[in-house]
Design a protein around this motif. Structure first.
Motif, PDB file in Angstrom:
ATOM      1  N   MET A 150     -49.432 -27.235 -29.619  1.00  0.00           N
ATOM      2  CA  MET A 150     -49.079 -27.402 -28.233  1.00  0.00           C
ATOM      3  C   MET A 150     -50.008 -28.412 -27.576  1.00  0.00           C
ATOM      4  N   SER A 151     -49.435 -29.290 -26.786  1.00  0.00           N
ATOM      5  CA  SER A 151     -50.226 -30.295 -26.090  1.00  0.00           C
ATOM      6  C   SER A 151     -50.877 -29.681 -24.856  1.00  0.00           C
ATOM      7  N   TYR A 152     -52.143 -29.914 -24.688  1.00  0.00           N
ATOM      8  CA  TYR A 152     -52.849 -29.426 -23.510  1.00  0.00           C
ATOM      9  C   TYR A 152     -52.515 -30.271 -22.280  1.00  0.00           C
ATOM     10  N   VAL A 153     -52.141 -31.536 -22.515  1.00  0.00           N
ATOM     11  CA  VAL A 153     -51.861 -32.475 -21.424  1.00  0.00           C
ATOM     12  C   VAL A 153     -50.495 -33.107 -21.663  1.00  0.00           C
ATOM     13  N   LEU A 154     -49.671 -33.125 -20.633  1.00  0.00           N
ATOM     14  CA  LEU A 154     -48.368 -33.762 -20.691  1.00  0.00           C
ATOM     15  C   LEU A 154     -48.312 -34.851 -19.626  1.00  0.00           C
ATOM     16  N   VAL A 155     -48.163 -36.086 -20.058  1.00  0.00           N
ATOM     17  CA  VAL A 155     -48.013 -37.191 -19.118  1.00  0.00           C
ATOM     18  C   VAL A 155     -46.583 -37.143 -18.606  1.00  0.00           C
ATOM     19  N   THR A 156     -46.426 -36.998 -17.289  1.00  0.00           N
ATOM     20  CA  THR A 156     -45.101 -36.834 -16.699  1.00  0.00           C
ATOM     21  C   THR A 156     -44.638 -38.059 -15.934  1.00  0.00           C
ATOM     22  N   GLY A 157     -45.531 -38.997 -15.654  1.00  0.00           N
ATOM     23  CA  GLY A 157     -45.109 -40.186 -14.919  1.00  0.00           C
ATOM     24  C   GLY A 157     -46.093 -41.318 -15.044  1.00  0.00           C
ATOM     25  N   VAL A 158     -45.558 -42.495 -15.319  1.00  0.00           N
ATOM     26  CA  VAL A 158     -46.328 -43.731 -15.276  1.00  0.00           C
ATOM     27  C   VAL A 158     -45.482 -44.710 -14.477  1.00  0.00           C
ATOM     28  N   GLU A 159     -46.005 -45.162 -13.361  1.00  0.00           N
ATOM     29  CA  GLU A 159     -45.257 -46.083 -12.509  1.00  0.00           C
ATOM     30  C   GLU A 159     -46.041 -47.368 -12.324  1.00  0.00           C
ATOM     31  N   VAL A 160     -45.446 -48.470 -12.752  1.00  0.00           N
ATOM     32  CA  VAL A 160     -46.002 -49.778 -12.439  1.00  0.00           C
ATOM     33  C   VAL A 160     -45.517 -50.065 -11.020  1.00  0.00           C
ATOM     34  N   VAL A 161     -46.414 -49.933 -10.061  1.00  0.00           N
ATOM     35  CA  VAL A 161     -46.047 -49.948  -8.646  1.00  0.00           C
ATOM     36  C   VAL A 161     -45.461 -51.288  -8.218  1.00  0.00           C
ATOM     37  N   GLN A 162     -46.027 -52.358  -8.717  1.00  0.00           N
ATOM     38  CA  GLN A 162     -45.547 -53.703  -8.368  1.00  0.00           C
ATOM     39  C   GLN A 162     -45.275 -54.454  -9.676  1.00  0.00           C
ATOM     40  N   PRO A 163     -44.081 -54.264 -10.256  1.00  0.00           N
ATOM     41  CA  PRO A 163     -43.807 -54.862 -11.560  1.00  0.00           C
ATOM     42  C   PRO A 163     -43.712 -56.389 -11.551  1.00  0.00           C
ATOM     43  N   ILE A 164     -43.393 -56.970 -10.411  1.00  0.00           N
ATOM     44  CA  ILE A 164     -43.296 -58.431 -10.333  1.00  0.00           C
ATOM     45  C   ILE A 164     -44.405 -58.945  -9.429  1.00  0.00           C
ATOM     46  N   GLY A 165     -45.152 -59.902  -9.943  1.00  0.00           N
ATOM     47  CA  GLY A 165     -46.246 -60.490  -9.168  1.00  0.00           C
ATOM     48  C   GLY A 165     -46.747 -61.748  -9.840  1.00  0.00           C
ATOM     49  N   ARG A 166     -47.646 -62.402  -9.188  1.00  0.00           N
ATOM     50  CA  ARG A 166     -48.284 -63.584  -9.774  1.00  0.00           C
ATOM     51  C   ARG A 166     -49.109 -63.166 -10.977  1.00  0.00           C
TER      52      ARG A 166
ATOM     53  N   SER B 105     -51.964 -63.932 -11.801  1.00  0.00           N
ATOM     54  CA  SER B 105     -53.370 -63.690 -11.454  1.00  0.00           C
ATOM     55  C   SER B 105     -53.587 -62.448 -10.596  1.00  0.00           C
ATOM     56  N   GLU B 106     -52.518 -61.764 -10.177  1.00  0.00           N
ATOM     57  CA  GLU B 106     -52.658 -60.583  -9.329  1.00  0.00           C
ATOM     58  C   GLU B 106     -52.931 -59.330 -10.155  1.00  0.00           C
ATOM     59  N   ASN B 107     -53.625 -58.396  -9.532  1.00  0.00           N
ATOM     60  CA  ASN B 107     -53.848 -57.101 -10.170  1.00  0.00           C
ATOM     61  C   ASN B 107     -52.519 -56.386 -10.389  1.00  0.00           C
ATOM     62  N   ILE B 108     -52.537 -55.427 -11.303  1.00  0.00           N
ATOM     63  CA  ILE B 108     -51.350 -54.646 -11.651  1.00  0.00           C
ATOM     64  C   ILE B 108     -51.603 -53.204 -11.208  1.00  0.00           C
ATOM     65  N   PRO B 109     -50.976 -52.766 -10.101  1.00  0.00           N
ATOM     66  CA  PRO B 109     -51.183 -51.383  -9.652  1.00  0.00           C
ATOM     67  C   PRO B 109     -50.324 -50.402 -10.456  1.00  0.00           C
ATOM     68  N   ILE B 110     -50.960 -49.320 -10.929  1.00  0.00           N
ATOM     69  CA  ILE B 110     -50.281 -48.325 -11.757  1.00  0.00           C
ATOM     70  C   ILE B 110     -50.642 -46.931 -11.256  1.00  0.00           C
ATOM     71  N   ASP B 111     -49.628 -46.087 -11.076  1.00  0.00           N
ATOM     72  CA  ASP B 111     -49.834 -44.674 -10.743  1.00  0.00           C
ATOM     73  C   ASP B 111     -49.509 -43.835 -11.972  1.00  0.00           C
ATOM     74  N   ILE B 112     -50.378 -42.881 -12.272  1.00  0.00           N
ATOM     75  CA  ILE B 112     -50.198 -42.020 -13.441  1.00  0.00           C
ATOM     76  C   ILE B 112     -50.233 -40.568 -12.990  1.00  0.00           C
ATOM     77  N   THR B 113     -49.256 -39.793 -13.467  1.00  0.00           N
ATOM     78  CA  THR B 113     -49.174 -38.365 -13.173  1.00  0.00           C
ATOM     79  C   THR B 113     -49.153 -37.610 -14.499  1.00  0.00           C
TER      80      THR B 113
END
Length: 185
Positions: A1-17, A19-27
């Motif tokens: 049994m897995s102790y941790v289940l990743v339920t969400g990974v969202e690339v908040v701003q998938p399109i950008g320059r 040279s821009e940072n890549i914002p990611i939310d993880i649940t």
């Protein structure tokens, strides 16, 4: 049994320059107490032909991890274009997001990334010297390739893979925008 289940990974701003940072939310959901931190890494594949051009864009330890649902935000730095072969700056590559516990990787999400110029003329006739300020990065966030690995949560030794997936049922995982096909492997 897995102790941790990743339920969400969202690339908040998938399109950008490029040279821009890549914002990611993880649940993720923690089902059992963890005695160590979770290690999250974001890796940019700089060249399909040479791992030496891969760049670790982020490496963060998350912990202590409380039981239940957890969410955090990463503001991932853009890759260093000086470390990418000029011929590989444009076109398709990959960003990997991984999570490990006690040195054992148990989760990996891979996203295709398309880097191209921001106008048709430059796409049709790319300049001899890349113009980084004109390159757009498009993370294909809607269709990640997600893999779960079986690990030994109680010690540092990995379990042998017996061919049975320990991943949750596809319908139980919401990786982004309630798209259920994101877990097809």
């Amino acid at each position: 049994m897995s102790y941790v289940l990743v339920t969400g990974v969202e690339v908040v701003q998938p399109i950008g320059r490029f040279s821009e940072n890549i914002p990611i939310d993880i649940t993720f959901e923690c089902h059992q107490p963890l005695s160590d931190d979770l290690e999250w890494r974001v890796i940019y594949v700089g060249s399909a032909e040479d791992e030496g051009h891969d760049q670790e864009l982020e490496n963060v330890l998350v912990g202590p991890v409380p039981l239940g649902m957890n969410k955090f935000h990463l503001d991932v730095a853009a890759p260093d274009p000086e470390r990418i072969p000029q011929k590989d700056l444009l076109g398709v590559t990959v960003i990997l997001i991984t999570c490990s516990y006690r040195g054992q990787e148990f989760f990996r999400a891979g996203y295709y990334v398309n880097n191209n110029y921001d106008n048709e003329e430059m796409r049709s006739n790319p300049p001899a010297q890349p113009q980084l300020d004109r390159i757009l990065r498009n993370v294909l966030a809607g269709k990640p390739r997600v893999t779960f690995f079986q690990i030994n949560w109680d010690s540092g030794a990995s379990l042998p893979f017996d061919g049975a997936a320990t991943a949750p049922d596809v319908g139980d995982v919401n990786m982004e925008d309630d798209s259920r096909d994101l877990m097809t492997m």
